[in-house]
Design a protein around this motif. Structure first.
Motif, short mmCIF file in Angstrom:
data_model
loop_
_atom_site.label_atom_id
_atom_site.label_comp_id
_atom_site.label_asym_id
_atom_site.label_seq_id
_atom_site.Cartn_x
_atom_site.Cartn_y
_atom_site.Cartn_z
N ARG A 13 1.40 -1.27 -0.68
CA ARG A 13 0.07 -0.03 -0.14
C ARG A 13 0.30 1.50 0.27
O ARG A 13 1.09 1.96 -1.04
CB ARG A 13 -0.79 -0.46 1.54
N ASP A 47 -5.46 -2.09 -2.99
CA ASP A 47 -5.39 -3.15 -2.30
C ASP A 47 -5.67 -3.52 -1.65
O ASP A 47 -5.88 -3.26 -0.52
CB ASP A 47 -3.98 -2.12 -1.78
N MET A 48 -6.82 -3.84 -1.34
CA MET A 48 -8.54 -4.18 -0.99
C MET A 48 -9.13 -5.15 -1.38
O MET A 48 -9.03 -5.54 -3.00
CB MET A 48 -9.56 -3.14 -0.89
N ALA A 51 -11.27 -5.04 -4.82
CA ALA A 51 -10.98 -3.90 -5.90
C ALA A 51 -9.87 -4.14 -6.85
O ALA A 51 -9.23 -5.18 -6.95
CB ALA A 51 -9.73 -2.87 -4.86
N GLY A 54 -6.33 -4.55 -7.38
CA GLY A 54 -5.91 -5.79 -5.98
C GLY A 54 -5.40 -6.34 -6.72
O GLY A 54 -4.25 -6.30 -7.89
N HIS A 55 -4.76 -7.80 -5.16
CA HIS A 55 -3.48 -9.02 -6.31
C HIS A 55 -4.18 -9.57 -7.59
O HIS A 55 -5.99 -9.79 -7.05
CB HIS A 55 -3.62 -9.96 -5.25
N HIS A 56 -3.93 -9.93 -8.08
CA HIS A 56 -4.90 -10.87 -9.38
C HIS A 56 -3.50 -11.10 -10.33
O HIS A 56 -2.60 -10.48 -10.33
CB HIS A 56 -5.26 -9.13 -10.54
N GLY A 58 -1.71 -13.64 -9.69
CA GLY A 58 -0.25 -13.27 -8.60
C GLY A 58 -0.23 -12.89 -8.58
O GLY A 58 1.86 -12.66 -7.99
N SER A 61 -0.80 -5.67 -5.86
CA SER A 61 -1.17 -4.36 -6.21
C SER A 61 -0.64 -2.80 -6.63
O SER A 61 -0.74 -2.96 -7.73
CB SER A 61 -2.81 -3.76 -4.87
N ASP A 87 6.50 -8.07 -0.23
CA ASP A 87 4.92 -8.10 0.43
C ASP A 87 4.07 -10.04 0.22
O ASP A 87 4.08 -10.03 1.36
CB ASP A 87 4.22 -7.37 -0.81
N LYS B 29 0.69 -22.38 -2.02
CA LYS B 29 0.14 -21.67 -1.15
C LYS B 29 -0.06 -22.02 0.34
O LYS B 29 0.68 -21.01 1.42
CB LYS B 29 -0.61 -20.22 -1.64
N TRP B 57 -6.22 -12.40 0.58
CA TRP B 57 -5.32 -12.41 -0.35
C TRP B 57 -5.94 -13.58 -1.57
O TRP B 57 -5.85 -14.41 -2.44
CB TRP B 57 -4.16 -12.60 -1.16
N GLU B 60 -9.46 -14.08 -1.96
CA GLU B 60 -9.75 -12.99 -3.65
C GLU B 60 -8.92 -14.10 -4.73
O GLU B 60 -10.32 -14.16 -5.96
CB GLU B 60 -8.89 -11.92 -3.17
N GLU B 61 -7.81 -15.12 -4.28
CA GLU B 61 -7.41 -15.61 -6.04
C GLU B 61 -8.42 -16.78 -6.01
O GLU B 61 -8.77 -16.91 -7.42
CB GLU B 61 -5.87 -16.24 -5.94
N GLU B 64 -11.12 -15.74 -7.85
CA GLU B 64 -10.50 -15.72 -9.39
C GLU B 64 -10.51 -16.55 -10.69
O GLU B 64 -11.13 -16.60 -11.35
CB GLU B 64 -9.48 -14.58 -9.38
#
Lengths: 143, 172
Positions: A13, A47-48, A51, A54-56, A58, A61, A87, B29, B57, B60-61, B64
């Motif tokens: 962030r 970075d939420m 959002a 954000g992380h996508h 692998g 953000s 991170d 992971k 995270w 989230e993955e 996805e």
């Protein structure tokens, strides 16, 4: 513009906020929220969870923002590798700087409020940018 | 951790059965984070800012790739339950540290160049284990010691090789 992220900022962030202010929006204003539901309607979240920024796939953000805004500066991508490892620590990149940067940002987040962490880490990233810019031009570590 | 029940962060998830590479990626992971597996599609870590974010995270993955995942903060119903989970995690780390010790011992008789490579690799491995070690077993110190010892031998060999060269130089 207003930008929102989770409170308790850490490496990703802090780096994103620097990237946004330096390369996307010099007037950027940051708000820190505990709950994604509290993001002000006019703010762009980053970075939420949930959002776009954000992380996508692998990516952290910082990398997502570089891709989304088509920033192809190799110096920024070198910094992205360090931020990614600090991170996520998944050894996708060889970034020996990462553990040190992680400790510095983690320590700052223990002693300073989020606004202050951004104030302090901004010049740090400016310095890193200059270092890797020179390294890139020279093709070796600058003196 | 003390005897009292602490806060845990749980990830409850479902991943599509195919392609199996997705499941494997997520499993890897989770393994890397050192999670306790509480059941099918349910893993836990002691809650702190970092572990919560790590699991968020991954959740989230999972979303996805077409799965579903939720994050929960929980405290165990009893300290005995918590201790059983902690013991399982400690044993898993203990086995990893033992592997490091065995490799460090095996490398003691290797050639200096090879030994230096093993030192580097084991130092990195120790850092990795350390980051997912929430309930350190006694083997942790032994593993650190074994790697330090190997590194020390290696520098000792280098130093004596250097001084041998220096002596040769003065003789010439």
């Amino acid at each position: 513009m207003k930008w929102a992220t989770r409170a308790g900022v850490h490496i990703d962030r802090a780096a994103c906020a620097w990237l946004i202010r330096r390369h996307l929006d010099a007037e950027a204003e940051f708000v820190f929220v505990d709950d994604p539901a509290r993001v002000p309607p006019e703010a762009t979240p980053f970075d939420m969870r949930g959002a776009e920024l954000g992380h996508h796939g692998g990516d952290c953000s910082f990398e997502t923002i570089l891709r989304r805004y088509e920033l192809s500066d190799p110096v920024l991508w070198r910094i992205a590798e360090i931020v990614h490892e600090a991170d996520l620590d998944d050894e996708r990149f060889d970034a020996p700087e990462a553990p040190g940067l992680d400790v510095i940002l983690r320590g700052l987040s223990m002693t300073c409020a989020d606004e202050r962490v951004l104030e302090l880490s901004g010049p740090l990233f400016d310095g890193m940018y200059e270092y890797y810019r020179r390294a890139f031009l020279l093709g070796r570590p600058p003196a | 951790m003390s005897g009292t029940a602490g806060q845990w962060v749980l990830l409850a998830y479902r991943i599509p059965r195919r392609p199996s590479t997705l499941r494997i990626t997520i499993w890897r992971k989770l393994d890397r984070l050192g999670v306790a597996r509480l059941g099918d599609g349910l893993v836990a870590l002691p809650a702190d800012a970092r572990t919560r974010e790590q699991l968020e995270w991954i959740a989230e993955e999972i979303g996805e790739v077409g799965g579903s995942a939720t994050i929960w903060l929980a405290s165990p119903g009893s300290t005995a339950q918590e201790q059983a989970v902690a013991t399982g995690m400690r044993q898993a780390r203990s086995a990893e540290y033992q592997a490091v010790i065995a490799q460090a011992r095996a490398a003691a008789s290797a050639r200096p160049g090879e030994r230096a490579r093993v030192v580097k690799r084991l130092q990195a491995e120790l850092r990795r284990i350390d980051r997912r070690d929430f309930f350190p077993p006694t083997e942790r110190d032994a593993a650190r010691h074994a790697v330090r010892e190997l590194a020390r031998r290696d520098t000792a060999v280098e130093a004596s090789a250097d001084s041998a060269e220096a002596t040769e130089g003065t003789q010439r």
